[in-house]
Design a protein around this motif. Sequence first.
Motif, short mmCIF file in Angstrom:
data_model
loop_
_atom_site.label_atom_id
_atom_site.label_comp_id
_atom_site.label_asym_id
_atom_site.label_seq_id
_atom_site.Cartn_x
_atom_site.Cartn_y
_atom_site.Cartn_z
N VAL A 111 0.74 -1.39 -0.06
CA VAL A 111 0.18 0.04 0.06
C VAL A 111 0.99 1.08 0.10
O VAL A 111 1.57 1.55 0.96
N ILE A 112 0.71 2.00 -1.12
CA ILE A 112 1.64 3.23 -1.31
C ILE A 112 0.91 4.41 -1.33
O ILE A 112 -0.35 4.37 -1.58
N GLY A 113 1.40 5.79 -1.45
CA GLY A 113 0.75 6.96 -1.29
C GLY A 113 1.56 8.09 -0.82
O GLY A 113 2.35 7.64 0.28
N VAL A 117 -2.93 10.50 3.32
CA VAL A 117 -4.19 10.19 2.29
C VAL A 117 -5.03 9.22 2.95
O VAL A 117 -6.11 9.13 2.58
N GLY A 118 -4.45 8.27 4.04
CA GLY A 118 -5.20 7.32 4.40
C GLY A 118 -4.65 6.00 4.29
O GLY A 118 -5.32 5.10 4.47
N LYS A 119 -3.30 5.91 4.28
CA LYS A 119 -2.95 4.61 4.03
C LYS A 119 -2.84 3.58 5.23
O LYS A 119 -3.37 2.37 4.82
N THR A 120 -2.52 4.19 6.23
CA THR A 120 -2.26 3.22 7.49
C THR A 120 -3.86 2.89 7.77
O THR A 120 -4.28 1.66 7.96
N THR A 121 -4.63 3.99 7.87
CA THR A 121 -5.96 3.40 7.96
C THR A 121 -6.53 2.51 7.13
O THR A 121 -7.44 1.68 7.41
N SER A 122 -6.58 2.83 5.79
CA SER A 122 -6.86 1.72 4.77
C SER A 122 -6.29 0.53 5.02
O SER A 122 -6.97 -0.65 5.07
N VAL A 123 -4.96 0.33 5.44
CA VAL A 123 -4.58 -1.18 5.72
C VAL A 123 -5.18 -1.67 6.99
O VAL A 123 -5.69 -2.73 6.82
N LEU A 232 -5.43 7.10 -2.38
CA LEU A 232 -5.51 8.66 -2.89
C LEU A 232 -6.71 9.53 -2.03
O LEU A 232 -7.64 8.71 -1.62
N ASP A 233 -6.28 10.68 -1.57
CA ASP A 233 -7.30 11.34 -0.71
C ASP A 233 -8.48 11.88 -1.80
O ASP A 233 -8.27 12.70 -2.74
N GLY A 234 -9.58 11.44 -1.65
CA GLY A 234 -10.72 12.08 -2.54
C GLY A 234 -11.12 13.37 -2.54
O GLY A 234 -11.76 14.13 -3.28
N LEU A 258 -9.71 4.81 -2.59
CA LEU A 258 -9.94 6.41 -2.70
C LEU A 258 -10.71 6.52 -1.53
O LEU A 258 -11.69 5.96 -0.99
N THR A 259 -9.96 7.59 -0.70
CA THR A 259 -10.31 7.86 0.72
C THR A 259 -11.11 8.90 1.05
O THR A 259 -10.99 9.85 -0.05
N LYS A 260 -11.65 9.04 1.97
CA LYS A 260 -12.35 10.55 2.53
C LYS A 260 -13.46 10.98 1.42
O LYS A 260 -13.41 12.03 1.25
#
Length: 317
Positions: A111-113, A117-123, A232-234, A258-260
Amino acid sequence: MAEEKKGFFKRLVSGLTKTRDNIVAGFDSIFKGYSSIDDDFYEELEEILIMGDIGINATTAILENLKAQVAEKHIKDPMECKQLLINGIKDQMRVDSMEYEFENRKSVILVIGVNGVGKTTSVGKLAGKLKDQGKKVVLAAADTFRAAAGEQLTQWANRAGVDIIGGQSGADPASVVYDAVAAAKARNADVLLCDTAGRLHNKKNLMEELRKIYRILEREYPEAYLETLVVLDGTTGQNALAQAKQFSEVANVNGIILTKLDGTAKGGIAVAIHSELDIPVKYIGVGETIDDLQKFDADAFVDALFDNSAVQSSIEA
Ligand SMILES: Nc1nc2c(ncn2[C@@H]2O[C@H](COP(=O)(O)OP(=O)(O)OP(=O)(O)O)[C@@H](O)[C@H]2O)c(=O)[nH]1
Ligand SMILES: [Mg+2]
C-alpha cells in the motif's frame, strides 16, 4: 451482510452529498431546460461533467457514447438522456471480479501513497475486512520513517485482530518486509499487507525504495500474488489524479483505494482516475472507523453520485 451493505451505501450517499448537489442541480436544469438535443445541450452537459471533476477524457468518452446511443435509438427527448448517461458511466466504472484475485490467493498487498492520504487507516480497515472473510492476515509496518507510525498500525492490528511485524522507527523498510515475509510464511498467512511511509519522496528515492521491496518479495516470496494499491485522498480532486499518474510511472499499480469520500465535493474524481489512467478504483473509504471501507461498486457509486431518485429510494428503504 445485506444490512451492512445498505448502511454503507447510506454513508456513501450522505458523504457524496456535496458532489451530487453540484452535479445533479446542473443535470436537472439541463435535462428539464432543453426541449431538443442539440450542440448547446451537449456543451452544457460537458461543462457540468468537467466541473464535477470527472475529467476531460472520461467526459469525452461519456458524451461520445451518449451521442452514439441517441443517434442509434432515435432519441429526441433530453430527459431520456439522463438514464443513458448514468448507465454509460456505470459501464465505464465497472470493476472486473478478476481484479480482486489477490483476495482469493496467497498474496502480498503493498500500500503506497503520499503523506496523510489514509494508507495506514486503509491497511487497518482492509485487514479487518479480510480477517472477517476468514483469512489469516499479517501486517508489515514498513513505514519506519514517522516515529508514531508503528504504534498507529499496532492499534489497527489490535482492532482488526491480526498480527503485525516491525514498527521500529529508523529501520530499513525493505528489512521489515523481509521479516514480515518470513513471519507470513511461518504462520501460513493468506495475506501480507504492507503499510509504507508517505513522506514526499522524490521520484528517484521512491523508485529505489520500491525496487528494494519488490526485489525482496520476488526473491523471498515468489509464490505470493503481488498487488500494489495506491491510496488517494478523494478530497484533493485533480491532485489525486496527478498522484496516481506519478505512482503508476514508478510502480506496477493494480488499483486505487480512494479515501475520504465522506464530505467531499470532488467525488467525481473516481471516474476521472479510472478513465484517464485505466486503473480501477477497487476500494473506497467513507470514514475513520474499521467498517468504513468497501469494495468499489460501480452501480452504487454512480447512483450515489448522480441519481437522486435511486438515492431517495435507498434512504426511504
Ligand atoms: N473522514 C475520513 N478520514 C479518513 C479516511 N481515511 C483516513 N482518514 C483520516 O485521515 C488521516 C490520515 O490517515 P492515515 O491513515 O494516518 O494516513 P497515512 O497515509 O497513513 O499518513 P502518513 O503515514 O503520515 O503518510 C487520519 O486522521 C485518518 O483517520 C476516510 O475515508 N474518511
Ligand atoms: Mg501512515
